[in-house]
Design an enzyme around this catalytic site. Structure first.
Site: not given
Ligand code: LLP
Length: 432
Positions: A284, A286-287, A324, A328, A355
């Protein structure tokens, strides 16, 4: 490489950034389709084709728009959604429901109802009340859904505390405690309303070391074996989550295979030991699909030089389009896009217009001497969790998103207008 400099101007996926800024105005999110597609194709080679029974479910929380779901559909991936809103967007985009997998630690009854009505591919159960809720809804609707259990393997990944999710003290996942986990699994195996397939874990995000994934997988595989011993049930699907790190500044991105190959070797060994065929493997990401495909474009405005202290260079966006850094302490790099070949020697702080003192996008950024109001500033690797986490703080409109590819650009999200921001506001009669 989707970024290049021509005649002193930064180009992104073949598009002149100065022209993009003129055409679409700033602040602006720019997404490179070429870069997104190259990630999917890499995964297709090193995971889907290489291992056969394997799928990519793009974690759409990283960047969720109708056009993005269209790209996923075209590239043949599945998607992971985590809310009714993401599910709705995917369905609106015409994304095939059976390729949607639903994660989330507190799925609302209404969200589960929608998921069951649409006939989505998987629900990843992430809480001890969820199975009963799904069963109730499926019983009412006379339907059955495929489910996995998200478990917390209890490993600590090396990342920012807010994005580490695999340790025991986490709101996500079912604990692997004997007296909790096995009765829960037994219930799912016996349930007439769900097809229980297997287990899911996600250890954290922005990881460069595969050890958390591998440790988690070892633990999960032991539980897979124990499930077979206790119930004679073989898990036919394992979801290994996402979390693969990307380059924001000087990080060195690892190829997907660095994470995938040793995980697949472990799965193979465990299933061979059990005398069972390989399960379906799902990841899965995302990033890692969208982060480097994104660039934010801003116009420089006020410049404040506090002699001997710091020089603030303000841009026309900020924490509302990229939370971000504030949330973070995330680090980014940027350039003055219309002076991209000029020597950089002026150390400044790039700040937003909100602001809020913490509204700082880049501390200690080197830019050309003589940078002035009206210059264009580009920040790299903003494609993940940027637009997705945008807010209307200070009633700043959320910027437009433009999809670029080989010198062509298309608007995929319009600039919010002031009217859009107040659209849902109401004035009670007694205040009129
Ligand atoms: N699968 C599950 C169950 C997750 O909770 C997440 C991310 C992913 C996949 C995808 O993870 P990735 O490949 O994107 O690392 N807003 C935060 C990141 C939160 C990620 C939450 N879960 C940021 O901007 O760093």
């Amino acid at each position: 490489m989707v970024q290049e400099i021509k005649n002193g101007v930064l180009y992104f996926d073949g598009c002149n950034t100065v022209e993009l800024a003129k055409k679409y105005k700033t602040p602006l999110y720019v997404m490179s389709e070429t870069d997104i597609v190259s990630r999917f194709r890499e995964l297709n080679e090193c995971f889907v084709k290489k291992y056969g029974n394997a799928r990519v479910a793009y974690a759409s929380k990283a960047f969720c728009t109708l056009a993005m779901y269209k790209i996923c559909e075209r590239e043949g991936t599945c998607i992971d959604v985590v809310s009714g809103g993401e599910l709705y967007t995917a369905i609106k985009a015409g994304f095939p429901a059976e390729r949607i997998e639903f994660n989330g630690n507190n799925k609302l009854p209404s969200e589960i109802e929608d998921a069951v009505d649409y006939g989505i591919g998987r629900i990843i159960i992430d809480g001890l009340q969820e199975l009963s809720l799904i069963e109730k809804i499926c019983a009412q609707k006379g339907k059955k859904v495929k489910v996995l259990y998200r478990v917390t393997p209890g490993v600590a990944a090396d990342s920012h505390d807010y994005i580490v999710t695999g340790k025991k003290d986490s709101k996500f996942g079912i604990p692997l405690d004997e007296d909790v986990f096995y009765p829960e699994v037994e219930r799912a195996i016996k349930s007439e309303y769900v097809d229980f397939l297997g287990l899911h874990f996600h250890v954290g995000s922005q990881l460069f070391d595969n050890s958390a994934h591998l440790q988690a997988l070892d633990i999960i595989l032991e539980h897979v074996k124990e499930i077979k011993r206790r119930f004679g049930f073989v898990c036919t699907e394992l979801n290994l989550g996402g979390g693969f790190g990307v380059k924001y500044t000087n990080e060195e991105r690892k190829p997907y295979s660095y994470f995938i190959d040793p995980m697949m070797a472990k799965i193979k060994a465990a299933y061979e030991e059990m005398g069972e065929p390989m399960p379906a493997a799902v990841i899965e990401p995302g990033r890692s699909i969208v982060a480097e495909a994104g660039m934010n474009l801003y116009t420089i405005g006020s410049i404040k030089d506090i002699k001997g202290v710091r020089k603030y260079v303000s841009i026309d966006g900020g924490m509302t389009d990229n939370i971000r850094p504030a949330l973070y302490s995330a680090k980014y790099e940027g350039v003055v896009a219309n002076k991209a070949d000029v020597k950089v020697s002026d150390k400044v702080t790039i700040c937003g217009k909100c602001c809020e003192s913490g509204d700082i996008l880049i501390r200690d950024c080197l830019i050309p001497e003589g940078t002035e109001a009206g210059d264009l500033f580009a920040i790299f690797s903003t494609g993940a969790y940027g637009y997705a986490m945008a807010s209307n703080y200070n009633n700043n409109p959320i910027p437009a998103v433009v999809l670029v590819k080989d010198g062509e650009s298309n608007l995929i999200v319009k600039h919010q207008s002031y009217e859009d921001i107040i659209h849902n506001n109401l004035i009670p009669d007694y205040l009129k």
